[in-house]
Motif scaffolding. Structure first.
Motif, PDB file in Angstrom:
ATOM      1  N   THR A   1      23.819   4.229  20.261  1.00  0.00           N
ATOM      2  CA  THR A   1      24.998   3.530  20.772  1.00  0.00           C
ATOM      3  C   THR A   1      26.296   4.118  20.253  1.00  0.00           C
ATOM      4  N   PHE A   2      26.379   4.396  18.956  1.00  0.00           N
ATOM      5  CA  PHE A   2      27.667   4.696  18.355  1.00  0.00           C
ATOM      6  C   PHE A   2      27.901   6.156  17.971  1.00  0.00           C
ATOM      7  N   THR A   3      26.868   6.942  17.741  1.00  0.00           N
ATOM      8  CA  THR A   3      27.092   8.325  17.297  1.00  0.00           C
ATOM      9  C   THR A   3      26.688   9.377  18.324  1.00  0.00           C
ATOM     10  N   ARG A   4      26.021   8.994  19.379  1.00  0.00           N
ATOM     11  CA  ARG A   4      25.568   9.949  20.398  1.00  0.00           C
ATOM     12  C   ARG A   4      26.748  10.379  21.260  1.00  0.00           C
ATOM     13  N   PRO A   5      26.908  11.699  21.491  1.00  0.00           N
ATOM     14  CA  PRO A   5      27.957  12.146  22.408  1.00  0.00           C
ATOM     15  C   PRO A   5      27.678  11.671  23.837  1.00  0.00           C
ATOM     16  N   THR A   6      28.716  11.488  24.600  1.00  0.00           N
ATOM     17  CA  THR A   6      28.577  11.021  25.976  1.00  0.00           C
ATOM     18  C   THR A   6      27.783  12.028  26.797  1.00  0.00           C
ATOM     19  N   GLY A   7      26.755  11.565  27.453  1.00  0.00           N
ATOM     20  CA  GLY A   7      25.947  12.406  28.325  1.00  0.00           C
ATOM     21  C   GLY A   7      24.847  13.163  27.616  1.00  0.00           C
ATOM     22  N   ASP A   8      24.720  13.049  26.310  1.00  0.00           N
ATOM     23  CA  ASP A   8      23.681  13.757  25.560  1.00  0.00           C
ATOM     24  C   ASP A   8      22.521  12.797  25.341  1.00  0.00           C
ATOM     25  N   TYR A   9      21.493  12.907  26.179  1.00  0.00           N
ATOM     26  CA  TYR A   9      20.355  11.986  26.099  1.00  0.00           C
ATOM     27  C   TYR A   9      19.216  12.566  25.270  1.00  0.00           C
ATOM     28  N   ASN A  10      19.331  13.797  24.787  1.00  0.00           N
ATOM     29  CA  ASN A  10      18.347  14.416  23.918  1.00  0.00           C
ATOM     30  C   ASN A  10      18.824  14.385  22.470  1.00  0.00           C
TER      31      ASN A  10
ATOM     32  N   GLN B   1       0.838  -1.197   0.000  1.00  0.00           N
ATOM     33  CA  GLN B   1       0.000   0.000   0.000  1.00  0.00           C
ATOM     34  C   GLN B   1       0.869   1.242   0.000  1.00  0.00           C
ATOM     35  N   PRO B   2       0.433   2.319  -0.634  1.00  0.00           N
ATOM     36  CA  PRO B   2       1.217   3.563  -0.603  1.00  0.00           C
ATOM     37  C   PRO B   2       1.365   4.042   0.823  1.00  0.00           C
ATOM     38  N   PRO B   3       2.407   4.650   1.213  1.00  0.00           N
ATOM     39  CA  PRO B   3       3.487   5.302   0.474  1.00  0.00           C
ATOM     40  C   PRO B   3       4.691   4.411   0.194  1.00  0.00           C
ATOM     41  N   HIS B   4       4.635   3.141   0.371  1.00  0.00           N
ATOM     42  CA  HIS B   4       5.685   2.181   0.022  1.00  0.00           C
ATOM     43  C   HIS B   4       7.008   2.423   0.749  1.00  0.00           C
ATOM     44  N   ASP B   5       6.979   2.933   1.945  1.00  0.00           N
ATOM     45  CA  ASP B   5       8.222   3.179   2.690  1.00  0.00           C
ATOM     46  C   ASP B   5       8.271   2.391   3.999  1.00  0.00           C
ATOM     47  N   THR B   6       7.578   1.285   4.063  1.00  0.00           N
ATOM     48  CA  THR B   6       7.502   0.505   5.293  1.00  0.00           C
ATOM     49  C   THR B   6       8.856  -0.061   5.687  1.00  0.00           C
ATOM     50  N   PHE B   7       9.629  -0.545   4.705  1.00  0.00           N
ATOM     51  CA  PHE B   7      10.941  -1.096   5.023  1.00  0.00           C
ATOM     52  C   PHE B   7      11.840  -0.040   5.646  1.00  0.00           C
ATOM     53  N   LYS B   8      11.860   1.157   5.058  1.00  0.00           N
ATOM     54  CA  LYS B   8      12.722   2.229   5.573  1.00  0.00           C
ATOM     55  C   LYS B   8      12.260   2.691   6.949  1.00  0.00           C
ATOM     56  N   THR B   9      10.969   2.877   7.113  1.00  0.00           N
ATOM     57  CA  THR B   9      10.440   3.325   8.398  1.00  0.00           C
ATOM     58  C   THR B   9      10.715   2.303   9.495  1.00  0.00           C
ATOM     59  N   PHE B  10      10.485   1.040   9.194  1.00  0.00           N
ATOM     60  CA  PHE B  10      10.711  -0.023  10.178  1.00  0.00           C
ATOM     61  C   PHE B  10      12.194  -0.154  10.509  1.00  0.00           C
ATOM     62  N   ALA B  11      13.052  -0.064   9.487  1.00  0.00           N
ATOM     63  CA  ALA B  11      14.502  -0.146   9.721  1.00  0.00           C
ATOM     64  C   ALA B  11      14.988   1.036  10.542  1.00  0.00           C
ATOM     65  N   ASP B  12      14.470   2.237  10.263  1.00  0.00           N
ATOM     66  CA  ASP B  12      14.865   3.403  11.060  1.00  0.00           C
ATOM     67  C   ASP B  12      14.490   3.222  12.520  1.00  0.00           C
ATOM     68  N   PHE B  13      13.304   2.681  12.739  1.00  0.00           N
ATOM     69  CA  PHE B  13      12.819   2.539  14.111  1.00  0.00           C
ATOM     70  C   PHE B  13      13.547   1.445  14.885  1.00  0.00           C
ATOM     71  N   ILE B  14      13.809   0.318  14.234  1.00  0.00           N
ATOM     72  CA  ILE B  14      14.269  -0.847  14.981  1.00  0.00           C
ATOM     73  C   ILE B  14      15.775  -1.079  14.896  1.00  0.00           C
ATOM     74  N   ILE B  15      16.449  -0.501  13.882  1.00  0.00           N
ATOM     75  CA  ILE B  15      17.890  -0.711  13.741  1.00  0.00           C
ATOM     76  C   ILE B  15      18.667   0.599  13.853  1.00  0.00           C
ATOM     77  N   VAL B  16      18.265   1.606  13.087  1.00  0.00           N
ATOM     78  CA  VAL B  16      19.052   2.839  12.992  1.00  0.00           C
ATOM     79  C   VAL B  16      19.016   3.636  14.292  1.00  0.00           C
ATOM     80  N   ASN B  17      17.859   3.742  14.924  1.00  0.00           N
ATOM     81  CA  ASN B  17      17.790   4.509  16.176  1.00  0.00           C
ATOM     82  C   ASN B  17      18.675   3.920  17.277  1.00  0.00           C
ATOM     83  N   PRO B  18      18.631   2.608  17.552  1.00  0.00           N
ATOM     84  CA  PRO B  18      19.559   2.070  18.556  1.00  0.00           C
ATOM     85  C   PRO B  18      21.024   2.208  18.144  1.00  0.00           C
ATOM     86  N   TYR B  19      21.303   2.071  16.838  1.00  0.00           N
ATOM     87  CA  TYR B  19      22.678   2.229  16.363  1.00  0.00           C
ATOM     88  C   TYR B  19      23.189   3.643  16.632  1.00  0.00           C
ATOM     89  N   LYS B  20      22.385   4.647  16.279  1.00  0.00           N
ATOM     90  CA  LYS B  20      22.805   6.035  16.518  1.00  0.00           C
ATOM     91  C   LYS B  20      22.933   6.322  18.008  1.00  0.00           C
TER      92      LYS B  20
END
Length: 105
Positions: free
Chosen positions: A90-99, A69-88
């Motif tokens: 863990t690995f790209t967030r500055p120490t102590g920056d929780y926002n 069904q449109p908008p056909h971005d389910t893979f990207k949205t799901f990957a952002d939510f379940i893989i990319v957010n925890p990755y960022k």
């Protein structure tokens, strides 16, 4: 008289435009407590990234069905939510920056 009023309003809006500019972000200095929190949160974020990757692979067939069904971005949205957010977190967030912003729009 109308021309003068219009000129005054235009001049006022032009001069006051920098007032609406964003303030530069404040740099957060990490203290000892933030470092201790990160000692526990970074491994938890790594585990969440690994588990999210496994869950993404397991749920790919269902994601494929929902992306018909449109908008056909389910893979990207799901990957952002379940893989990319925890990755960022863990690995790209500055120490102590929780926002830290999770996803970029």
């Amino acid at each position: 008289m109308k021309l003068i009023k219009t000129a005054i309003i235009a001049l006022t809006l032009t001069v006051s435009a920098p007032v609406f500019a964003d303030n530069p972000p404040t740099v957060h200095k990490a203290d000892g407590v933030d470092i201790l929190y990160d000692v526990a949160l970074r491994p938890a974020g790594f585990v969440a990234t690994i588990l999210g990757s496994a869950l993404y692979v397991a749920l790919s067939p269902a994601t494929a069905i929902t992306s018909l069904q449109p908008p056909h971005d389910t893979f990207k949205t799901f990957a952002d939510f379940i893989i990319v957010n925890p990755y960022k977190f863990t690995f790209t967030r500055p120490t102590g920056d929780y926002n830290f912003p999770q996803t970029e729009k």
